[in-house]
Motif scaffolding. Sequence first.
Motif, PDB file in Angstrom:
ATOM      1  N   ALA A  85       7.877  -4.676  -4.909  1.00 33.16           N
ATOM      2  CA  ALA A  85       7.842  -4.047  -6.225  1.00 33.16           C
ATOM      3  C   ALA A  85       8.653  -4.909  -7.196  1.00 33.16           C
ATOM      4  O   ALA A  85       9.820  -4.623  -7.470  1.00 33.16           O
ATOM      5  CB  ALA A  85       8.397  -2.631  -6.165  1.00 33.16           C
ATOM      6  N   GLY A 109       9.974  -2.976 -10.219  1.00 30.32           N
ATOM      7  CA  GLY A 109      11.167  -2.185  -9.916  1.00 30.32           C
ATOM      8  C   GLY A 109      12.405  -3.053  -9.818  1.00 30.32           C
ATOM      9  O   GLY A 109      13.495  -2.653 -10.245  1.00 30.32           O
ATOM     10  N   ALA A 121       3.524  -2.813  -5.311  1.00 31.10           N
ATOM     11  CA  ALA A 121       4.047  -1.452  -5.223  1.00 31.10           C
ATOM     12  C   ALA A 121       4.796  -1.125  -6.512  1.00 31.10           C
ATOM     13  O   ALA A 121       5.258  -2.008  -7.223  1.00 31.10           O
ATOM     14  CB  ALA A 121       4.998  -1.312  -4.019  1.00 31.10           C
ATOM     15  N   GLY A 122       4.888   0.177  -6.804  1.00 35.73           N
ATOM     16  CA  GLY A 122       5.715   0.610  -7.914  1.00 35.73           C
ATOM     17  C   GLY A 122       5.135   0.297  -9.283  1.00 35.73           C
ATOM     18  O   GLY A 122       3.924   0.150  -9.463  1.00 35.73           O
ATOM     19  N   ARG A 123       6.019   0.156 -10.236  1.00 39.49           N
ATOM     20  CA  ARG A 123       5.662   0.014 -11.638  1.00 39.49           C
ATOM     21  C   ARG A 123       4.955  -1.305 -11.926  1.00 39.49           C
ATOM     22  O   ARG A 123       5.184  -2.317 -11.250  1.00 39.49           O
ATOM     23  CB  ARG A 123       6.940   0.105 -12.474  1.00 39.49           C
ATOM     24  N   ASN A 146       3.240  -8.565  -6.982  1.00 39.39           N
ATOM     25  CA  ASN A 146       3.630  -7.158  -7.064  1.00 39.39           C
ATOM     26  C   ASN A 146       2.567  -6.297  -6.375  1.00 39.39           C
ATOM     27  O   ASN A 146       1.384  -6.371  -6.708  1.00 39.39           O
ATOM     28  CB  ASN A 146       3.751  -6.760  -8.533  1.00 39.39           C
ATOM     29  N   GLY A 195      10.375  -2.594  -1.982  1.00 37.30           N
ATOM     30  CA  GLY A 195       9.321  -1.698  -2.430  1.00 37.30           C
ATOM     31  C   GLY A 195       9.773  -0.686  -3.470  1.00 37.30           C
ATOM     32  O   GLY A 195      10.856  -0.789  -4.050  1.00 37.30           O
ATOM     33  N   PHE A 196       8.936   0.327  -3.704  1.00 43.79           N
ATOM     34  CA  PHE A 196       9.211   1.357  -4.702  1.00 43.79           C
ATOM     35  C   PHE A 196      10.529   2.062  -4.394  1.00 43.79           C
ATOM     36  O   PHE A 196      10.735   2.577  -3.298  1.00 43.79           O
ATOM     37  CB  PHE A 196       8.069   2.377  -4.727  1.00 43.79           C
ATOM     38  N   SER A 242      11.338  -8.284   0.749  1.00 45.78           N
ATOM     39  CA  SER A 242      10.202  -7.501   1.227  1.00 45.78           C
ATOM     40  C   SER A 242       9.836  -7.931   2.644  1.00 45.78           C
ATOM     41  O   SER A 242      10.384  -8.887   3.200  1.00 45.78           O
ATOM     42  CB  SER A 242       9.012  -7.672   0.283  1.00 45.78           C
TER      43      SER A 242
END
Length: 250
Positions: free
Chosen positions: A125, A128, A159-161, A157, A87-88, A42
């Motif tokens: 993420a 992810g 971003a994303g799930r 975390n 990221g996502f 990241s």
Amino acid sequence: MQRFIRRALIGLLSFLALIPWVTLAPAAEPVDLLLVLASDVSRSIDHQKFLLQRDGYAAAVTNPQVLGAIKSGPIGKIAICFVEWSGFGAQKLVIDWIAIDGEASARKFADLVVEAPRSFADRTAIGGGIDFAAAQFPRAAFEAPRKTIDVSGDGTNNAGRDVRAARDDALAKDITINGLVILSENQVPWNAEHTNPPGGLEQYYRDNVMGGPGSFVMVAEDFQTFGRAIVKKMIAEIASLRVAPRILLR
């Protein structure tokens, strides 16, 4: 009589032509462990940190102690793949599954690690990254009694799930997740709690990332000590050791 035999052969061949041919998949090669190395790339990972991280993985795989741990297994061989995530939707299989059974195969893997270009520099993420890493196991041409994801990162975390949902889905597939937390001396200017959350990043990984039988989180105090940390972590994973609840690498 010959006409009868000819007709019978023609009939047999016609019958065989109707039978679908089944191609049997080659048998999976047995190994002691399937290990996905899932590396955070990241945007909080600057270029210097990125190089230290890559060099640390390369050095760890070829480390004599790590190779000794591999050879000590019942089969004496493990299979590794290398994933980078950010990221996502930003996940990449950098190095596909490769068997490590000695110095030559370890050196080949290490060379591929240091030569590959960086994949991303996006948000973080972790969920992810876990989902993508878990999806690599069904693809492997290897089978093992243990499946492990090795997640290294320097932030939470963002971003994303949801990371816990991703972790729980992986655990339901009998996958163990271990963490290698890389502490940061300086907070990132855009989000101070990203690399230094309340309670510390180590505890965040314990609560949200790690899971499965014998799972653990190790800590590298900074990127300079990352190489030493990943060596100890890989030895523990390969040898299936139960690690003390807290390990700090000074």
